[in-house]
Design a protein around this motif. Sequence first.
Motif, PDB file in Angstrom:
ATOM      1  N   LEU B 151       1.188  -1.271  -0.099  1.00 47.59           N
ATOM      2  CA  LEU B 151      -0.178   0.129   0.515  1.00 47.59           C
ATOM      3  C   LEU B 151       0.480   1.449   0.033  1.00 47.59           C
ATOM      4  O   LEU B 151       1.698   1.901   0.859  1.00 47.59           O
ATOM      5  CB  LEU B 151      -0.943   0.297   1.140  1.00 47.59           C
ATOM      6  CG  LEU B 151      -2.007   0.790   1.326  1.00 47.59           C
ATOM      7  CD1 LEU B 151      -2.980   0.899   0.418  1.00 47.59           C
ATOM      8  CD2 LEU B 151      -2.178   1.653   2.315  1.00 47.59           C
ATOM      9  N   ARG B 155      -0.624   5.367  -4.491  1.00 46.41           N
ATOM     10  CA  ARG B 155      -2.203   3.770  -4.428  1.00 46.41           C
ATOM     11  C   ARG B 155      -2.171   3.282  -5.585  1.00 46.41           C
ATOM     12  O   ARG B 155      -3.075   3.487  -5.949  1.00 46.41           O
ATOM     13  CB  ARG B 155      -3.339   4.685  -3.918  1.00 46.41           C
ATOM     14  CG  ARG B 155      -2.900   4.757  -2.267  1.00 46.41           C
ATOM     15  CD  ARG B 155      -3.312   3.904  -1.508  1.00 46.41           C
ATOM     16  NE  ARG B 155      -2.418   4.528  -0.044  1.00 46.41           N
ATOM     17  CZ  ARG B 155      -3.560   4.267   1.192  1.00 46.41           C
ATOM     18  NH1 ARG B 155      -4.798   5.125   0.611  1.00 46.41           N
ATOM     19  NH2 ARG B 155      -2.667   4.779   1.804  1.00 46.41           N
ATOM     20  N   GLY B 157      -3.204   1.930  -8.747  1.00 48.14           N
ATOM     21  CA  GLY B 157      -3.596  -0.195  -8.559  1.00 48.14           C
ATOM     22  C   GLY B 157      -4.063  -0.417  -7.600  1.00 48.14           C
ATOM     23  O   GLY B 157      -4.355  -1.779  -7.684  1.00 48.14           O
ATOM     24  N   MET B 158      -4.210   0.308  -6.656  1.00 48.52           N
ATOM     25  CA  MET B 158      -5.097  -0.409  -5.070  1.00 48.52           C
ATOM     26  C   MET B 158      -5.901  -1.028  -4.694  1.00 48.52           C
ATOM     27  O   MET B 158      -6.986  -0.342  -5.469  1.00 48.52           O
ATOM     28  CB  MET B 158      -4.401   1.075  -3.665  1.00 48.52           C
ATOM     29  CG  MET B 158      -5.601   0.666  -2.957  1.00 48.52           C
ATOM     30  SD  MET B 158      -4.667  -0.989  -2.456  1.00 48.52           S
ATOM     31  CE  MET B 158      -3.573  -0.927  -1.587  1.00 48.52           C
ATOM     32  N   ASN B 159      -6.476  -2.237  -5.018  1.00 53.55           N
ATOM     33  CA  ASN B 159      -7.595  -2.484  -5.392  1.00 53.55           C
ATOM     34  C   ASN B 159      -8.337  -3.554  -3.811  1.00 53.55           C
ATOM     35  O   ASN B 159      -7.106  -4.583  -3.712  1.00 53.55           O
ATOM     36  CB  ASN B 159      -7.601  -3.088  -6.561  1.00 53.55           C
ATOM     37  CG  ASN B 159      -8.774  -4.290  -7.079  1.00 53.55           C
ATOM     38  OD1 ASN B 159      -9.578  -4.488  -5.767  1.00 53.55           O
ATOM     39  ND2 ASN B 159      -9.263  -4.016  -8.046  1.00 53.55           N
ATOM     40  N   PRO B 160      -9.120  -3.156  -3.698  1.00 51.46           N
ATOM     41  CA  PRO B 160      -9.561  -4.373  -2.495  1.00 51.46           C
ATOM     42  C   PRO B 160      -9.649  -5.775  -2.553  1.00 51.46           C
ATOM     43  O   PRO B 160      -9.337  -6.793  -1.884  1.00 51.46           O
ATOM     44  CB  PRO B 160     -11.218  -3.269  -2.372  1.00 51.46           C
ATOM     45  CG  PRO B 160     -11.490  -2.910  -2.902  1.00 51.46           C
ATOM     46  CD  PRO B 160     -10.700  -2.822  -3.839  1.00 51.46           C
ATOM     47  N   ASP B 161      -9.800  -5.949  -3.889  1.00 50.87           N
ATOM     48  CA  ASP B 161     -10.090  -7.827  -4.287  1.00 50.87           C
ATOM     49  C   ASP B 161      -8.958  -8.317  -3.693  1.00 50.87           C
ATOM     50  O   ASP B 161      -8.553  -9.105  -3.431  1.00 50.87           O
ATOM     51  CB  ASP B 161     -10.153  -7.728  -5.525  1.00 50.87           C
ATOM     52  CG  ASP B 161     -11.849  -7.133  -5.778  1.00 50.87           C
ATOM     53  OD1 ASP B 161     -12.847  -7.455  -4.608  1.00 50.87           O
ATOM     54  OD2 ASP B 161     -12.080  -6.617  -6.999  1.00 50.87           O
ATOM     55  N   LEU B 163      -6.454  -6.821  -2.598  1.00 58.14           N
ATOM     56  CA  LEU B 163      -5.616  -6.841  -0.972  1.00 58.14           C
ATOM     57  C   LEU B 163      -6.304  -8.043  -0.215  1.00 58.14           C
ATOM     58  O   LEU B 163      -5.413  -8.834   0.665  1.00 58.14           O
ATOM     59  CB  LEU B 163      -7.026  -5.758  -0.011  1.00 58.14           C
ATOM     60  CG  LEU B 163      -6.289  -4.948   1.002  1.00 58.14           C
ATOM     61  CD1 LEU B 163      -5.207  -3.739   0.772  1.00 58.14           C
ATOM     62  CD2 LEU B 163      -7.101  -3.991   1.504  1.00 58.14           C
ATOM     63  N   ARG B 164      -7.557  -8.500  -0.753  1.00 58.17           N
ATOM     64  CA  ARG B 164      -7.488 -10.184   0.355  1.00 58.17           C
ATOM     65  C   ARG B 164      -7.208 -10.633  -0.644  1.00 58.17           C
ATOM     66  O   ARG B 164      -7.088 -11.854   0.096  1.00 58.17           O
ATOM     67  CB  ARG B 164      -9.541  -9.710  -0.526  1.00 58.17           C
ATOM     68  CG  ARG B 164     -10.655  -8.926   0.860  1.00 58.17           C
ATOM     69  CD  ARG B 164     -11.875  -9.003   0.662  1.00 58.17           C
ATOM     70  NE  ARG B 164     -12.207  -8.397  -0.298  1.00 58.17           N
ATOM     71  CZ  ARG B 164     -13.150  -6.770  -0.428  1.00 58.17           C
ATOM     72  NH1 ARG B 164     -13.311  -6.382   0.911  1.00 58.17           N
ATOM     73  NH2 ARG B 164     -13.247  -6.625  -1.560  1.00 58.17           N
ATOM     74  N   GLU B 227      -8.268   0.311   9.622  1.00 60.06           N
ATOM     75  CA  GLU B 227      -9.496   0.271   8.413  1.00 60.06           C
ATOM     76  C   GLU B 227      -8.583  -1.278   7.772  1.00 60.06           C
ATOM     77  O   GLU B 227      -9.769  -1.751   6.839  1.00 60.06           O
ATOM     78  CB  GLU B 227      -9.437   1.177   7.217  1.00 60.06           C
ATOM     79  CG  GLU B 227      -9.850   1.244   6.525  1.00 60.06           C
ATOM     80  CD  GLU B 227      -9.890   1.639   5.127  1.00 60.06           C
ATOM     81  OE1 GLU B 227      -8.411   2.586   5.069  1.00 60.06           O
ATOM     82  OE2 GLU B 227     -10.844   1.583   4.536  1.00 60.06           O
ATOM     83  N   LEU B 228      -7.624  -1.429   7.308  1.00 62.88           N
ATOM     84  CA  LEU B 228      -7.465  -3.219   6.099  1.00 62.88           C
ATOM     85  C   LEU B 228      -7.501  -4.152   7.315  1.00 62.88           C
ATOM     86  O   LEU B 228      -7.738  -4.631   6.633  1.00 62.88           O
ATOM     87  CB  LEU B 228      -5.830  -2.345   6.685  1.00 62.88           C
ATOM     88  CG  LEU B 228      -4.991  -0.958   5.246  1.00 62.88           C
ATOM     89  CD1 LEU B 228      -3.193  -1.348   5.121  1.00 62.88           C
ATOM     90  CD2 LEU B 228      -5.890  -1.453   4.616  1.00 62.88           C
ATOM     91  N   GLU B 230      -9.722  -4.267   9.384  1.00 63.35           N
ATOM     92  CA  GLU B 230     -11.451  -5.012   9.389  1.00 63.35           C
ATOM     93  C   GLU B 230     -11.712  -5.222   8.246  1.00 63.35           C
ATOM     94  O   GLU B 230     -12.660  -6.488   7.334  1.00 63.35           O
ATOM     95  CB  GLU B 230     -12.037  -2.914   9.520  1.00 63.35           C
ATOM     96  CG  GLU B 230     -11.942  -3.455  11.377  1.00 63.35           C
ATOM     97  CD  GLU B 230     -13.048  -3.872  11.365  1.00 63.35           C
ATOM     98  OE1 GLU B 230     -13.661  -4.369  11.090  1.00 63.35           O
ATOM     99  OE2 GLU B 230     -12.500  -4.290  13.054  1.00 63.35           O
ATOM    100  N   ILE B 231     -10.973  -4.695   6.398  1.00 66.62           N
ATOM    101  CA  ILE B 231     -11.220  -5.253   5.347  1.00 66.62           C
ATOM    102  C   ILE B 231     -10.994  -6.525   4.997  1.00 66.62           C
ATOM    103  O   ILE B 231     -11.933  -7.507   4.826  1.00 66.62           O
ATOM    104  CB  ILE B 231     -11.060  -4.161   4.416  1.00 66.62           C
ATOM    105  CG1 ILE B 231     -11.754  -2.541   4.237  1.00 66.62           C
ATOM    106  CG2 ILE B 231     -10.929  -4.969   3.179  1.00 66.62           C
ATOM    107  CD1 ILE B 231     -11.163  -1.564   3.611  1.00 66.62           C
TER     108      ILE B 231
END
Lengths: 229, 450
Positions: B151, B155, B157-161, B163-164, B227-228, B230-231
């Motif tokens: 991270l 940011r 290309g930062m993408n929650p998918d 991240l998971r 936050e990270l 929690e996500i």
Amino acid sequence: MSLEYDLASGSTRELNKKLHALGIANKTDKICVTNPNGAHALAVGLTRPLKVNIKGHVGYYCAGMNQIAEVNIDGNAGPAVAENMMSGYVTVTGNVSHYAGATSHGGTLLVCGDASSRCGISLKGADIIIKGNVGHMSAFMAQTGRMVICGDAGETLGDSIYETKLYVRGSIASLGTDCVQKSMTEKHKNELETLLISAGITGADAAEFNRFGSARKLYNFKVDNADAY
Amino acid sequence: MPTKKNGDSQINLHELQSRLKESATYPRQVIAEIQRAAETGIYDIRGWGAKRSVPNFDDLLFLGASMSRYPLEGYREKCTTSVTLGDRFASKPIELKIPITIAGMSFGALSGSAKEALGRGATIAGTSTTTGDGGMTPEEREHSELLVYQLLPSRYGMNPDDLRKADAIEIVVGQGAKPGGGGMLLGQKISERVAGMRDLPKGIDQRSACRHPDWTGPDDLAIKIQELREITNWEKPIYIKIGAARPYYDTALAIKAGADVVVLDGMQGGTAATQDVFIEHVGIPTLPALRQAVEALQELDMHRKVQLIVSGGIRSGADVAKALAMGADAVSIGVAALIALGDNSPAFEKEYNSLGTSAGFYDGWHEGRDPTGISTQDEELAARFDPVMGGRRLANYLNVLALETQTLARANGKSHVHNLEPEDLVALTIEASAMAGVPLAGTDWIPGKK
Ligand SMILES: Cc1cc2nc3c(=O)[nH]c(=O)nc-3n(C[C@H](O)[C@H](O)[C@H](O)COP(=O)(O)O)c2cc1C
């Protein structure tokens, strides 16, 4: 399914866990969250078409990295609301702190009050609509996407901006480096009108707005621009 | 050819060299740089890390076993190398077979197949690799058993998918090559794919911000980490990467902010593109930075609870073993990994020459014309690079590093590489002694300590 969650007796962890599990069986689960009391990281990382209504003020990063979900904050929001949102819709009925909608890739952030500094910093494709004013350094290094400011903008709006489109109705304290006024063509008026209508804004006429964007003079390093960096 | 009297046309190079006096203040490289600056009006940008000489791990020696410490048998007695990273808060910590990881290097700076090769090599060796500025590519994820997702301030290309999908998350505060500096990717490397991943037009010079867009200071960072977590359901280890500026305080603040792992990058650390003046003049060397970071961990009773990964000039098993002995839990490599893939290979000497350089000196990674196909987005050049072969070469190299580390650990009588300790080390110079906090060889003296 319609649920209620009271943060006065619950916790952020438990709420987010619940939210992450919702929307699987029922496509549009609704949940009302009460007593947020400024808690951080509420309703972050949602991935399904939920409708979340938070009744009260929230802290940092509310609805961060949102995907698909609709989050309504009935109050004020702390820093970086809807940061890095990918899609969905986030509404704040009150004011928002710094970095609202920072780096958001998609979806819409609607702020009914004012936004503080650095709103839409490094914006990457989302729409940000502010009914009130925005603070200094807003749209700093904004890359793509659109920002609609119905009120006034603070100092150095759009500094080092790339391809984001800025529509501003009120006054601008100053434009940032490489940010210039651009012509407002019919195409732009239509685009803005659609944005205003979709946000349910009736009091502002697209014709009253000016458009701003990049002069594209900083796109490739030139010695003559050295002072601008 | 005009003839000159007294044999003037036949300059005797040897005689000349012994007669000319080079200025220590203005040696030829300095003169050339002034001339280059006057001609172009722009600072020198390059890849690689600091090239100046600074006190480093070569200035330390292991004592080895003796009457009071018995060694372990080379091949028969176990010396384990495994390490667990991120068990402070994360429910799914990372387990590495060797304490050597691959550092974050961006897709954009490196070709897609070079990133794939880093994943392949790390996976064979049982370790992790790391994304970089510009996001995660599917090839990289597919070929990396353990992938750390960065991270960064930009940011891009930062993408929650993604991240998971990551096995750990690394919040980049700084890099050793340029603590306080942002990134740079010059227009010639911005292909359509790179531009698309970064949401920017093709062909423009990309500046990556030097500060994060949504937090400032350690108190904010603690909330960002929340936050990270929690996500990602509190599963993934959160690393904080810092450049070696004020490592004692920065390590303490990273721990306070809630890091599972601190990644500390010394001034020798590599970069894809930074101003030479920044690389050579900002930040402190890996050696003193490591000692200060360990002191912070120990004072907070967090040593071995929050893990420390150290990078910046790690080249050999000796460097790895010394870093571990000084208190690191693992190390990370950038430049050395690229060399293992094939960067600066003499096989490309002719092409290096045509770029005005030579194998062993090539640092023009920002230009995108890398003949090995590693640091480029040019499809033709990139196609030269075989990610399967590259991955095998990297795995071989990692294996050698691990074997060398074990060799040194056994020589000091340690059954796990983490049992190496400062007590096993001495310094060759007063500078290194003061910086590393180990005694000058043959004395019990550490400058600055009573
Ligand atoms: C080509 C290249 C690209 C890099 N890109 C990044 C990056 O995107 N993010 C980052 O945190 N560090 C980046 N780094 C720094 C490395 O992560 C690492 O800190 C450094 O290379 C370690 O020092 P070493 O090269 O001496 O092993 C890069 C380094 C190189 C050589």
